[in-house]
Enzyme design. Structure first.
Site, PDB file in Angstrom:
ATOM      1  N   TYR A   1     -23.335  20.320  36.326  1.00  0.00           N
ATOM      2  CA  TYR A   1     -22.364  19.726  35.417  1.00  0.00           C
ATOM      3  C   TYR A   1     -22.798  20.059  33.992  1.00  0.00           C
ATOM      4  O   TYR A   1     -23.570  20.988  33.774  1.00  0.00           O
ATOM      5  CB  TYR A   1     -22.369  18.223  35.739  1.00  0.00           C
ATOM      6  CG  TYR A   1     -21.303  17.375  35.139  1.00  0.00           C
ATOM      7  CD1 TYR A   1     -19.956  17.714  35.240  1.00  0.00           C
ATOM      8  CD2 TYR A   1     -21.641  16.185  34.494  1.00  0.00           C
ATOM      9  CE1 TYR A   1     -18.982  16.892  34.691  1.00  0.00           C
ATOM     10  CE2 TYR A   1     -20.676  15.354  33.963  1.00  0.00           C
ATOM     11  CZ  TYR A   1     -19.339  15.718  34.053  1.00  0.00           C
ATOM     12  OH  TYR A   1     -18.386  14.903  33.516  1.00  0.00           O
TER      13      TYR A   1
ATOM     14  N   ARG B   1      -9.060  24.054  27.703  1.00  0.00           N
ATOM     15  CA  ARG B   1     -10.001  23.365  26.801  1.00  0.00           C
ATOM     16  C   ARG B   1     -11.216  22.983  27.628  1.00  0.00           C
ATOM     17  O   ARG B   1     -11.336  21.860  28.065  1.00  0.00           O
ATOM     18  CB  ARG B   1      -9.323  22.138  26.173  1.00  0.00           C
ATOM     19  CG  ARG B   1      -9.948  21.643  24.909  1.00  0.00           C
ATOM     20  CD  ARG B   1     -11.261  20.872  25.167  1.00  0.00           C
ATOM     21  NE  ARG B   1     -11.050  19.564  25.703  1.00  0.00           N
ATOM     22  CZ  ARG B   1     -11.749  19.053  26.738  1.00  0.00           C
ATOM     23  NH1 ARG B   1     -12.677  19.750  27.346  1.00  0.00           N
ATOM     24  NH2 ARG B   1     -11.504  17.839  27.164  1.00  0.00           N
TER      25      ARG B   1
ATOM     26  N   LYS C   1     -16.863  18.870  38.986  1.00  0.00           N
ATOM     27  CA  LYS C   1     -16.430  17.462  39.067  1.00  0.00           C
ATOM     28  C   LYS C   1     -16.378  17.008  40.525  1.00  0.00           C
ATOM     29  O   LYS C   1     -16.752  15.885  40.852  1.00  0.00           O
ATOM     30  CB  LYS C   1     -15.046  17.300  38.436  1.00  0.00           C
ATOM     31  CG  LYS C   1     -15.021  17.506  36.944  1.00  0.00           C
ATOM     32  CD  LYS C   1     -15.331  16.219  36.205  1.00  0.00           C
ATOM     33  CE  LYS C   1     -15.428  16.478  34.712  1.00  0.00           C
ATOM     34  NZ  LYS C   1     -15.652  15.281  33.927  1.00  0.00           N
TER      35      LYS C   1
ATOM     36  N   GLU D   1      -8.197  17.798  34.466  1.00  0.00           N
ATOM     37  CA  GLU D   1      -9.424  18.042  33.692  1.00  0.00           C
ATOM     38  C   GLU D   1      -9.247  19.187  32.709  1.00  0.00           C
ATOM     39  O   GLU D   1      -8.763  20.261  33.086  1.00  0.00           O
ATOM     40  CB  GLU D   1     -10.574  18.439  34.623  1.00  0.00           C
ATOM     41  CG  GLU D   1     -11.196  17.309  35.405  1.00  0.00           C
ATOM     42  CD  GLU D   1     -12.049  16.364  34.563  1.00  0.00           C
ATOM     43  OE1 GLU D   1     -12.395  16.714  33.417  1.00  0.00           O
ATOM     44  OE2 GLU D   1     -12.357  15.276  35.081  1.00  0.00           O
TER      45      GLU D   1
ATOM     46  N   ASP E   1      -8.894  12.619  33.252  1.00  0.00           N
ATOM     47  CA  ASP E   1     -10.268  12.153  33.055  1.00  0.00           C
ATOM     48  C   ASP E   1     -10.705  12.227  31.598  1.00  0.00           C
ATOM     49  O   ASP E   1     -11.443  11.369  31.120  1.00  0.00           O
ATOM     50  CB  ASP E   1     -11.187  12.998  33.930  1.00  0.00           C
ATOM     51  CG  ASP E   1     -12.579  12.431  34.003  1.00  0.00           C
ATOM     52  OD1 ASP E   1     -12.711  11.198  34.014  1.00  0.00           O
ATOM     53  OD2 ASP E   1     -13.530  13.226  34.058  1.00  0.00           O
TER      54      ASP E   1
ATOM     55  N   ASN F   1     -19.296  17.819  24.361  1.00  0.00           N
ATOM     56  CA  ASN F   1     -20.019  18.658  25.305  1.00  0.00           C
ATOM     57  C   ASN F   1     -19.653  20.123  25.093  1.00  0.00           C
ATOM     58  O   ASN F   1     -18.578  20.405  24.563  1.00  0.00           O
ATOM     59  CB  ASN F   1     -19.631  18.269  26.743  1.00  0.00           C
ATOM     60  CG  ASN F   1     -20.040  16.862  27.075  1.00  0.00           C
ATOM     61  OD1 ASN F   1     -21.093  16.403  26.681  1.00  0.00           O
ATOM     62  ND2 ASN F   1     -19.186  16.168  27.815  1.00  0.00           N
TER      63      ASN F   1
END
Ligand code: NAI
Length: 546
Positions: free
Chosen positions: A93, A146, A164, A235, A258, A408
């Site tokens: 992740y 994105r 995920k 997502e 999310d 992130n």
């Protein structure tokens, strides 16, 4: 069993056990010769893989190694992840998955999940019809526009749904055969990817407008038809599409975004945990959000709802949140604001008497200087935006400034946590989106504030409850449940990563209860929600093959 069937068993990651096939299984299934003679166990396989993993030269190669392992043997992959969550989460992740998406074409090996490309739009139902997907309960979908704070990665965005869903299995115990990553390949506007002859996606500019909407509509209709009751999680769609698609589909099927809703719940839950430490209640905070896109505006909306639930009226709650975006502080009359941003605007009158240091819009420094916030949250993907000057200004007026650079991957964080601690003489309470090395002197310890704390539990709770929709109330319940498990006993604001399964379980129960209270779920099962949630979790162990 035929030789072909024996080979098929070994090449299907859902049935392969590698050297852990027992002698009896090897006899019965015709596996002799296809495997080396050593008969191992899951534990010995984990030990061997861990040595090989750690021998890889860097995080990206460890990521690629884990992806290959997942495609070879799902039980082993998930057992390895579960037993080493703290070490492996940053690989599976954020932050490493970001590089995994950027270099997706380079490490493309075997199919996982579905690529639904625009040229194949008339085939969606046929593609979904494959019986291999009969058991699917959770879909994570992205269009790759994105990806984290890294922008448009086109087909490489598939790394996010895959990552995920690995976490759905690791943290919520959803069986690997019940999850399906999907990438809607509508092209990419990232010229570096598109013009790369080795790019594996559709080499075309992004399809937009009505064609895009029609494609997404066909996709959602086909999903709802194929799997009534499936959970569809969006997502890493770009801000405008993220909000629009959520609004369009949230009342049609079991679905959530999310980035908007999961991030909001983890941010609110962690802010609640932080203010529990400072002793000043949420309704007395002054909160500045930097970056009012999908994540930032979602956080703002849930913070306002939480303050209203705690007793403030709507305008008093709104008055405690200031949002800053590209043009500076959001002020009525600015151009090109989204509906969500408009809801956060201040009036020109409110800021008329503010001290100003520059002539353009009211930037973050001026906002901080005038508001004197107690909480500062970043969701802008602008590294360095929380500068020393801004942070020192904030800390000059607050005893324990709460500062969450949530962007992130780590390279996009608004500040490095070690700097935040140093600039505030260790008074800052810091949370980051991606994990960072521990910072000496930080009390509480720097906390990873990532939606991984929320989405697995929300999804699990919704599925166990047989929920028909996912409401804002369910995310509020998730945020409060997270704050409740946070307590004050942990080194950081939230429980450690190693407790993610327990956290998901607690959130799932809260979400199921809320769904039921809102009339969105089935009746409480005989043994109660908690037992139902426990029973629904799969654990990665081998089952007999004969
Ligand atoms: P987005 O693209 O919808 O929003 C970004 C916002 O930042 C936009 O409104 C944009 O105008 C604004 N922005 C860009 N440059 C700016 C500048 N110089 N000054 C002020 N604002 C500026 O993206 P989204 O989904 O909101 O994600 C933003 C970041 O948050 C990403 O890095 C993402 O990885 C991170 N994120 C973190 C999560 C977590 O769990 N910690 C979850 C979701 C997102």
């Amino acid at each position: 069993m035929t030789h072909a069937a024996a080979r098929a068993l070994l090449s299907d990651p859902l049935t392969n056990k590698g050297t852990a096939f027992t002698p009896d299984e090897r006899d019965a299934l015709g596996l002799h010769g296809l495997l080396p003679p050593h008969v191992g166990t899951l534990e010995s396989q984990i030990a061997r893989r861990l040595v090989a993993l750690r021998g890889q030269p860097d995080a990206f190669h460890r990521y690629a190694f884990l992806r290959e392992l997942q495609d070879a043997n799902e039980v082993l992959f998930h057992a390895l992840v579960a037993r080493n969550l703290e070490e492996l989460l940053p690989l599976v992740y954020t932050p490493t998955v970001g590089e995994g998406c950027e270099r997706f074409s380079e490490i493309w090996r075997r199919p996982r999940g579905l690529f639904l490309s625009y040229p194949n739009r008339h085939r969606i139902a046929d593609i979904l019809a494959d019986p291999a997907y009969d058991r699917v309960k959770v879909i994570v979908v992205s269009d790759g526009e994105r990806i984290l704070g890294l922008g448009d990665q086109g087909a490489g965005g598939m790394g996010i749904p895959i990552g995920k869903l690995a976490l759905y299995t690791a943290c919520a115990g959803i069986h690997p055969s019940e999850v399906l990553p999907i990438l809607l390949d509508v092209g990419t506007d990232n010229a570096t990817r598109r013009d790369d002859p080795l790019y594996v996606g559709w080499q075309h500019a992004r399809v937009r407008g009505e064609e895009y909407d029609g494609f997404v509509e066909d996709f959602v209709a086909a999903v709802a038809d194929r799997w009534p009751g499936v959970l569809l999680q969006w997502e890493d769609f770009a801000g405008a599409n993220a909000h629009r698609l959520l609004a369009r589909y949230r009342d049609r099927l079991l679905t959530f975004n999310d980035d908007i809703q999961g991030t909001a719940a983890v941010a609110v839950g962690t802010v609640l945990a932080a203010v529990a430490r400072t002793g000043q209640p949420l309704i007395e905070q002054r909160i500045v959000l930097f970056g009012a896109g999908a994540a930032g505006s979602g956080i703002a909306a849930l913070l306002i709802a939480a303050m209203m639930a705690d007793g403030l009226d709507a305008s008093a709650a709104r008055a405690r949140v200031w949002a800053v975006d590209r043009e500076g502080l959001l002020i009525e009359g600015q151009n090109a604001l989204s509906d969500q941003q408009r809801a956060l605007c201040r009036t020109p009158h409110e800021v008329a008497g503010w001290s100003r240091t520059d002539g353009g819009g009211i930037g973050l420094f001026d906002t901080v200087a005038n508001v004197r916030p107690t909480v500062l949250i970043g969701a802008s993907a602008q590294p360095g935006a929380f500068s020393e000057k801004i942070v020192r200004e904030m800390a000059a007026h607050v005893d324990r400034p709460v500062i969450f650079p949530l962007s992130n991957p780590s390279s996009r964080a608004e500040a490095h946590p070690a700097d935040l601690v140093a600039w505030t003489e260790a008074r800052a309470i810091v949370g980051t989106g991606s994990p960072f090395a521990p910072v000496i002197g930080a009390t509480p310890a720097v906390t990873q504030v990532n939606n991984v704390y929320v989405f697995p539990g929300v999804g699990l709770g919704a599925l166990v409850a047989g929920a028909t929709r996912i409401s804002d109330g369910m995310f509020m319940a998730a945020a409060r449940a997270l704050a409740a498990v946070a307590g004050t006993a942990h080194a950081g604001l939230l429980p450690p990563i190693t407790d993610l399964r327990a956290v998901a379980g607690r959130i799932a129960v809260a979400v199921a209860e809320q769904a039921q209270a809102e009339g969105l779920a089935a009746a409480v099962p005989a043994g109660g929600w908690s037992a139902a949630v426990d029973a629904a979790m799969w654990h990665p162990v081998y089952t007999p093959a004969i």
